[in-house]
Design an enzyme around this catalytic site. Structure first.
Site, PDB file in Angstrom:
ATOM      1  N   CYS A   2      14.868 -14.248  10.128  1.00 42.78           N
ATOM      2  CA  CYS A   2      16.100 -14.496  10.870  1.00 42.78           C
ATOM      3  C   CYS A   2      16.146 -15.990  11.201  1.00 42.78           C
ATOM      4  O   CYS A   2      15.163 -16.700  11.044  1.00 42.78           O
ATOM      5  CB  CYS A   2      16.106 -13.699  12.164  1.00 42.78           C
ATOM      6  N   ARG A  27      16.991 -18.849   4.020  1.00 43.89           N
ATOM      7  CA  ARG A  27      15.880 -18.007   4.459  1.00 43.89           C
ATOM      8  C   ARG A  27      16.151 -16.530   4.176  1.00 43.89           C
ATOM      9  O   ARG A  27      15.245 -15.713   4.257  1.00 43.89           O
ATOM     10  CB  ARG A  27      15.649 -18.198   5.964  1.00 43.89           C
ATOM     11  N   TRP A  80      17.983 -10.799   9.527  1.00 44.83           N
ATOM     12  CA  TRP A  80      17.431 -10.071   8.371  1.00 44.83           C
ATOM     13  C   TRP A  80      16.929  -8.753   8.953  1.00 44.83           C
ATOM     14  O   TRP A  80      15.969  -8.731   9.715  1.00 44.83           O
ATOM     15  CB  TRP A  80      16.300 -10.882   7.748  1.00 44.83           C
ATOM     16  N   ASN A 106      14.232 -13.892  17.019  1.00 46.78           N
ATOM     17  CA  ASN A 106      13.515 -13.735  15.745  1.00 46.78           C
ATOM     18  C   ASN A 106      12.195 -13.038  16.034  1.00 46.78           C
ATOM     19  O   ASN A 106      11.545 -13.367  17.024  1.00 46.78           O
ATOM     20  CB  ASN A 106      13.179 -15.101  15.125  1.00 46.78           C
ATOM     21  N   GLY A 107      11.783 -12.136  15.132  1.00 43.82           N
ATOM     22  CA  GLY A 107      10.494 -11.475  15.315  1.00 43.82           C
ATOM     23  C   GLY A 107      10.683  -9.983  15.548  1.00 43.82           C
ATOM     24  O   GLY A 107      11.740  -9.422  15.249  1.00 43.82           O
ATOM     25  N   GLU A 487       1.683 -15.631 -11.461  1.00 38.64           N
ATOM     26  CA  GLU A 487       2.773 -16.376 -10.844  1.00 38.64           C
ATOM     27  C   GLU A 487       4.048 -16.305 -11.710  1.00 38.64           C
ATOM     28  O   GLU A 487       5.158 -16.165 -11.192  1.00 38.64           O
ATOM     29  CB  GLU A 487       2.342 -17.834 -10.610  1.00 38.64           C
ATOM     30  N   LYS A 491       7.603 -14.821 -10.386  1.00 38.24           N
ATOM     31  CA  LYS A 491       8.839 -15.611 -10.418  1.00 38.24           C
ATOM     32  C   LYS A 491       9.949 -14.818 -11.088  1.00 38.24           C
ATOM     33  O   LYS A 491      11.067 -14.747 -10.598  1.00 38.24           O
ATOM     34  CB  LYS A 491       8.559 -16.883 -11.200  1.00 38.24           C
ATOM     35  N   GLU A 494      11.133 -11.680  -8.923  1.00 37.38           N
ATOM     36  CA  GLU A 494      11.839 -11.890  -7.659  1.00 37.38           C
ATOM     37  C   GLU A 494      13.256 -12.412  -7.846  1.00 37.38           C
ATOM     38  O   GLU A 494      14.130 -12.093  -7.048  1.00 37.38           O
ATOM     39  CB  GLU A 494      11.041 -12.740  -6.664  1.00 37.38           C
ATOM     40  N   HIS A 510      -7.264  -2.095 -21.219  1.00 35.84           N
ATOM     41  CA  HIS A 510      -7.854  -1.097 -20.324  1.00 35.84           C
ATOM     42  C   HIS A 510      -6.771  -0.198 -19.716  1.00 35.84           C
ATOM     43  O   HIS A 510      -6.997   0.453 -18.716  1.00 35.84           O
ATOM     44  CB  HIS A 510      -8.671  -1.777 -19.229  1.00 35.84           C
ATOM     45  N   LYS A 609      12.877 -16.365   2.775  1.00 36.14           N
ATOM     46  CA  LYS A 609      12.055 -17.524   2.429  1.00 36.14           C
ATOM     47  C   LYS A 609      10.752 -17.528   3.214  1.00 36.14           C
ATOM     48  O   LYS A 609       9.709 -17.886   2.698  1.00 36.14           O
ATOM     49  CB  LYS A 609      12.847 -18.804   2.710  1.00 36.14           C
TER      50      LYS A 609
HETATM   51  O1  M6R Z   1       5.392 -19.880   3.049  1.00 35.96           O
HETATM   52  P1  M6R Z   1       4.261 -19.207   2.321  1.00 35.96           P
HETATM   53  O2  M6R Z   1       3.710 -20.044   1.222  1.00 35.96           O
HETATM   54  O3  M6R Z   1       3.185 -18.743   3.245  1.00 35.96           O
HETATM   55  O4  M6R Z   1       4.921 -17.921   1.675  1.00 35.96           O
HETATM   56  C1  M6R Z   1       4.150 -16.969   1.014  1.00 35.96           C
HETATM   57  C2  M6R Z   1       5.010 -16.043   0.202  1.00 35.96           C
HETATM   58  O5  M6R Z   1       5.882 -15.329   1.035  1.00 35.96           O
HETATM   59  C3  M6R Z   1       5.829 -16.793  -0.848  1.00 35.96           C
HETATM   60  O6  M6R Z   1       5.029 -17.557  -1.685  1.00 35.96           O
HETATM   61  C4  M6R Z   1       6.643 -15.795  -1.696  1.00 35.96           C
HETATM   62  O7  M6R Z   1       5.781 -15.024  -2.484  1.00 35.96           O
HETATM   63  C5  M6R Z   1       7.657 -16.538  -2.550  1.00 35.96           C
HETATM   64  N1  M6R Z   1       8.943 -15.901  -2.487  1.00 35.96           N
HETATM   65  C6  M6R Z   1       7.283 -16.613  -3.986  1.00 35.96           C
HETATM   66  O8  M6R Z   1       8.218 -17.301  -4.747  1.00 35.96           O
END
Ligand code: M6R
Length: 614
Positions: A2, A27, A80, A106-107, A487, A491, A494, A510, A609
């Protein structure tokens, strides 16, 4: 997740707040709202909508007569959803029943059910399904004419994590904010003050920022802040200069923030290494670590804690520390760390890797490690973020603001920082000056290597568009390329919503090889490293199952071309840094697949984010 923005000052509060909320859009959120106090009004004007900020702006325009006059105080929020659907009723701000208090939060309030019951028993009428609404009723129940004291008394009764801002029509020049576990920054400008959950919402007004610590309560008035503890004791916090200019938060002519940030990488890699490489000594200087050679030599084990992309960067860190410093390193998913009984021996150090520096699980791991007596170093991008401050030492990425939800330039800079740390630790152990020099020179060359991958953007786009309709992907690699494969898959899934799995190349047979056929492309991370021949063999195995093969290989590699349907070439690069060009190619590939599928790249569904809840 949020976002909070509050404004008090000579400007027109609705405008400043909407502009701030827009800066927080990246975010991820599903609804938004504002509470404004037009000059002379006795009541707060609260406007809330589901959906984008544009919907909120439209609704505000419809109420133009109510807020067209001067208005110097207000708070706003992007939500959010956690407790309750993303509806206008559940959006913040929430009002106390008598309209005397408005809050944004927030939280997560963990004891909200018990508090709600208690407040309802005393006659409070709730209008939403959220956990947050209890805060408005609770502050009101504690109010005896002093808003700051009322907030202080209310937060004493809250369990969980929060960043809160509260206003009242009885205090037309005051915002009271409090923090426990969820960031709050206060920008102190010339005669104006902005309270926000993220400095991005502040920097267009002022670069002078105070970051609250857990337990702080701030009374923010135009151009002035007064910070106290819950017990009303004055607290002084340092004023930090945040030099992010607004231009760097804009898209700079690119279609999406993600694309801009991918293209930022040569600059970011130059910034992250600037002043930190000592070629003559084959060493690195990372003054933020605040560890001398003797202290570094004493560290006998590293724990790298992180989530998501940062976790994959941490996996590369593990290889770097083992290969170049002879230092045992474990990478741990931060979410697991505090729920196990982690063994922290004397001389264990933790590296907390986090772009945002606010990820709840990573922060909890940091706190657990500090509690157990470990030295903790933060590897963060956001200056003044909670992890950076609580760790107290570490290395900043200097990548500049990363706005796209998909992490890109932060990954490259995290790997560069971990490599520089491996040199620093290595030089207190078995890494020779000559070997250190080789590494330092390679690090200095990273901006050129990143730029060379970006030069191939059109070709990568063509390959991506060819495969954009696939429903499943596998990514494979070995050694340093194994985290790069993980990774790449993250990418793609997501931002394109395509099912993608990253696997160690040897692990396919396996089990998962059963899934391969002509409809399932395999992306192989196979630059010129000692493992290459083995990965080429695994690519053959995939080919034999008719999977189309896309190789990310070193330019001119005939062997890779022979076993692949398409090749994305990267420039030659030493193995220990090769994940950086490979992942940049994967980022562009994922971006163009998502674009071809018409996905909302910067704000993918369900993602935020900064993940500030467990
Ligand atoms: O801010 P952070 O690096 O701690 O965030 C960790 C993950 O939430 C972040 O890397 C997330 O996996 C991304 N959306 C990946 O692109």
């Amino acid at each position: 997740m949020c976002g909070i923005v509050g404004y008090v000052g000579p400007g027109h509060a609705p405008e400043v707040i909407i502009c701030g909320l827009r800066r927080l859009e990246y975010r991820g959120y599903d609804s938004a709202g504002v509470a404004l106090l037009p000059d002379g009004a006795q009541r707060l004007l609260v406007v809330k909508t589901a959906g984008k900020i544009a919907a909120l702006e439209k609704e505000l325009a419809l109420r133009a007569s109510a807020c067209a006059g001067r208005c110097h105080l207000g708070i706003g929020h992007t939500r959010w959803a956690t407790h309750g659907a993303p509806t206008a009723a559940n959006a913040h701000p929430h009002l106390s029943a008598n309209g005397r208090i408005a809050i944004v939060h927030n939280g997560i309030i963990e004891n909200y059910a018990a508090l709600r019951q208690r407040l309802e028993d005393r006659g409070a009428v709730f209008r939403s399904e959220t956990d947050s609404e209890v805060i408005a009723h609770l502050v009101d129940a504690c109010y005896e004419g002093d808003l700051r004291r009322a907030v202080a008394a209310a937060v004493e009764q809250l369990e969980g994590a929060f960043g809160i801002a509260a206003v009242s029509p009885r205090h037309p020049g005051l915002i009271v904010a409090a923090r426990r576990g969820s960031p709050v920054a206060v920008g102190v400008g010339d005669g104006e003050t902005i309270v926000a959950s993220d400095v991005c919402a502040v920097v267009s007004h002022t670069t002078r920022v105070v970051f609250l610590d857990d337990g702080d309560i701030v009374a923010a008035r135009a151009g002035a802040v007064d910070i106290t503890s819950a017990r009303n004791l004055p607290i002084s916090r340092e004023l930090t200069h945040v030099d992010w200019d607004v231009g760097r938060i804009a898209k700079g002519g690119f279609e999406h923030f993600m694309l801009k940030e991918i293209h930022d990488q040569p600059r970011a890699l130059a910034d992250v290494t600037r002043g930190r490489l000592l070629p003559a000594d084959g060493a690195t200087r990372l003054s933020g670590m605040r560890m001398d050679a003797r202290e570094m030599a004493r560290v006998s084990r590293l724990i790298i804690a992180a989530c998501g992309t940062s976790y994959y960067a941490g996996m590369i860190g593990k290889y770097l520390f083992e290969d170049f410093a002879g230092l045992p390193a474990d990478v741990q998913q931060a979410a697991e760390f505090r729920y196990r009984n982690p063994i922290i021996e004397r001389d264990t150090a933790m590296l907390a890797v986090s772009q945002s520096g606010e990820t709840a699980d990573t922060l909890a791991a940091v706190r657990e490690a500090l509690r157990k007596g470990a030295v903790v170093l933060g590897i963060c991008n956001v200056v003044g973020s909670t992890i950076a401050r609580e760790a107290g030492r570490g290395v900043y990425l200097h990548a500049g603001p990363e706005i796209g939800v998909a992490s890109t330039k932060a990954f490259s800079c995290q790997v560069a920082v971990l490599a520089m740390m491996a040199v620093a630790f290595g030089r207190t152990r078995r890494l020779s000056a000559e070997a250190g020099r080789h590494m330092v020179n390679a690090l200095a060359d990273l901006p050129r290597i990143a730029a060379a991958v970006l030069e191939r953007a059109d070709l990568i786009r063509a390959v991506a568009e060819k495969y954009a309709r696939a429903r499943d992907f596998f990514y494979i690699g070995r050694g340093y390329m194994y985290p790069a494969a993980l990774e790449g898959a993250l990418k793609l899934k997501e931002i394109s919503y395509i099912h993608a799995e990253g696997y160690h190349a040897a692990e396919l047979k396996h089990g998962p090889i059963a899934l391969l056929d002509s409809e399932v492309p395999v992306v192989a991370a196979v630059p010129d490293t000692p493992d290459k021949v083995k990965t080429l063999g695994n690519m053959q195995e995939c080919r034999a199952r008719k999977s189309p093969i896309i190789a990310i290989a070193t330019q001119g590699d005939a062997g890779a071309r022979e076993v692949s349907d398409d090749v994305i070439e990267i420039p030659p690069c030493p193995e220990f840094l090769s994940a950086i060009p490979v992942v940049i190619a994967e980022q562009l590939f994922a971006y163009h697949v998502a674009r071809a599928r018409g996905c909302p790249i910067d704000q993918p569904r369900n993602l935020a984010k900064s993940v500030t809840v467990e």
